[in-house]
Scaffold this motif. Structure first.
Motif, PDB file in Angstrom:
ATOM      1  N   GLN A  22      28.511   1.826  -5.659  1.00  0.00           N
ATOM      2  CA  GLN A  22      28.141   1.510  -7.031  1.00  0.00           C
ATOM      3  C   GLN A  22      26.906   0.622  -7.054  1.00  0.00           C
ATOM      4  OE1 GLN A  22      30.760  -1.024  -9.336  1.00  0.00           O
ATOM      5  NE2 GLN A  22      30.284   0.102 -11.201  1.00  0.00           N
ATOM      6  N   ALA A  32      30.104   5.286 -12.677  1.00  0.00           N
ATOM      7  CA  ALA A  32      29.821   4.041 -11.974  1.00  0.00           C
ATOM      8  C   ALA A  32      28.763   3.216 -12.705  1.00  0.00           C
ATOM      9  CB  ALA A  32      29.370   4.333 -10.547  1.00  0.00           C
ATOM     10  N   HIS A  59      29.187  -0.470 -14.892  1.00  0.00           N
ATOM     11  CA  HIS A  59      28.332  -1.649 -14.733  1.00  0.00           C
ATOM     12  C   HIS A  59      27.729  -2.083 -16.069  1.00  0.00           C
ATOM     13  CE1 HIS A  59      25.100  -4.282 -13.449  1.00  0.00           C
ATOM     14  NE2 HIS A  59      24.214  -3.461 -13.975  1.00  0.00           N
TER      15      HIS A  59
END
Length: 287
Positions: free
Chosen positions: A27, A203, A207
């Protein structure tokens, strides 16, 4: 090929070329790729900072409040003859210099008072709004405030402005900063997004969802447009609309775009350089 290797192959094809060595997809790596793209596509901008009640003068940057009109010119109206909402004005002489933008003159923003605040979903250049550039505010004129009153209270049911802001306004000062495009713009999709699979997108969104979506600036001139839904510039004819004249996110007690959204006015750089403000685009959306 596993899902991880499929994702990594897509990333390599975009960023490193087909001959790069394989390795695990993390990630942190996806985030780093995104931030690299952001850093390569920044634009200068001015953060607009609230500075108390707006002065009742022709000049000065503000949201709401009084607006200066020259003698002989009526308050702007929409296509049906209904008086519009004075949303804001930007006084470029009072701002730090911003590349491509005027260094003097005042830009006034008006929007129609209807249930869509003048928005045209099909073509954001043809909505119910007016952007007026005043190069000279020293000629004979007068200040006017608000299109509707009930007694001593200003009321504007079909406007994003809080009724209390209409008569007094919010003064704005400005400070330079560097604006980074976010994942919602068409440029991200073309350069990065369409090369990523579902796992990579997930991913990246995981974030982004940990960040403050308004951390760059609630209100500004310059930078990239931002969206709560989708970028209307995905249409090929609009992709060169690349300069923001005014971007205003919802702010409690000042203005509310639908369900806590944002509104913006944008223009092509070539028209901005010509100071041709007859070719402006207006859009807002919300969650």
């Amino acid at each position: 090929m596993t899902a991880k290797r499929s994702l990594f192959a897509a990333l390599l094809a975009l960023f490193a070329g087909p001959q790069a060595d394989a390795g695990p997809v993390l990630q942190s790596e996806i985030i780093a790729r995104y931030e690299t793209w952001q850093a390569a596509n920044t634009l200068p901008a001015l953060e607009l900072v609230p500075a108390g009640q707006a002065p009742h003068t022709p000049n000065g940057s503000r949201i709401g409040g009084p607006v200066w009109l020259p003698d002989g010119e009526s308050w702007p109206v929409d296509a049906g003859g209904k008086r519009m909402t004075f949303l804001a004005q930007i006084d470029f002489a009072a701002l730090p210099p911003l590349p491509d933008y005027p260094t003097s003159g005042v830009l006034q923003f008006f929007i129609a008072r209807d249930d869509l605040y003048g928005l045209n979903f099909e073509n954001p250049q043809q909505g119910g709004f007016k952007v007026i550039f005043r190069e000279d505010l020293t000629t004979p004129g007068r200040l006017e405030t608000g299109p509707v009153t009930e007694g001593q209270r200003y009321v504007d049911d079909f406007s994003p402005l809080d009724p209390g802001i209409v008569p007094k306004g919010v003064a704005l000062t400005a400070q330079p900063f560097t604006h980074r495009p976010d994942i919602g713009v068409w440029q991200f999709h073309e350069a990065v997004g369409k090369h990523l699979d579902t796992a990579a997108h997930d991913a990246l969104y995981d974030h982004i969802n940990t960040l403050d979506p308004l951390k760059q600036s609630n209100w500004r001139v310059g930078g990239h447009p931002e969206f709560t839904q989708s970028d209307w510039r995905y249409e090929t004819a609009f992709r060169d609309v690349d300069r923001v004249l005014l971007h205003l996110w919802t702010s409690d007690g000042v203005l509310m775009w639908g369900d806590s959204g944002q509104g913006h006015f944008a223009i092509r750089r070539e028209d901005l350089l010509k100071r041709d403000f007859s070719k402006v685009f207006y859009n807002w959306d919300c969650y």
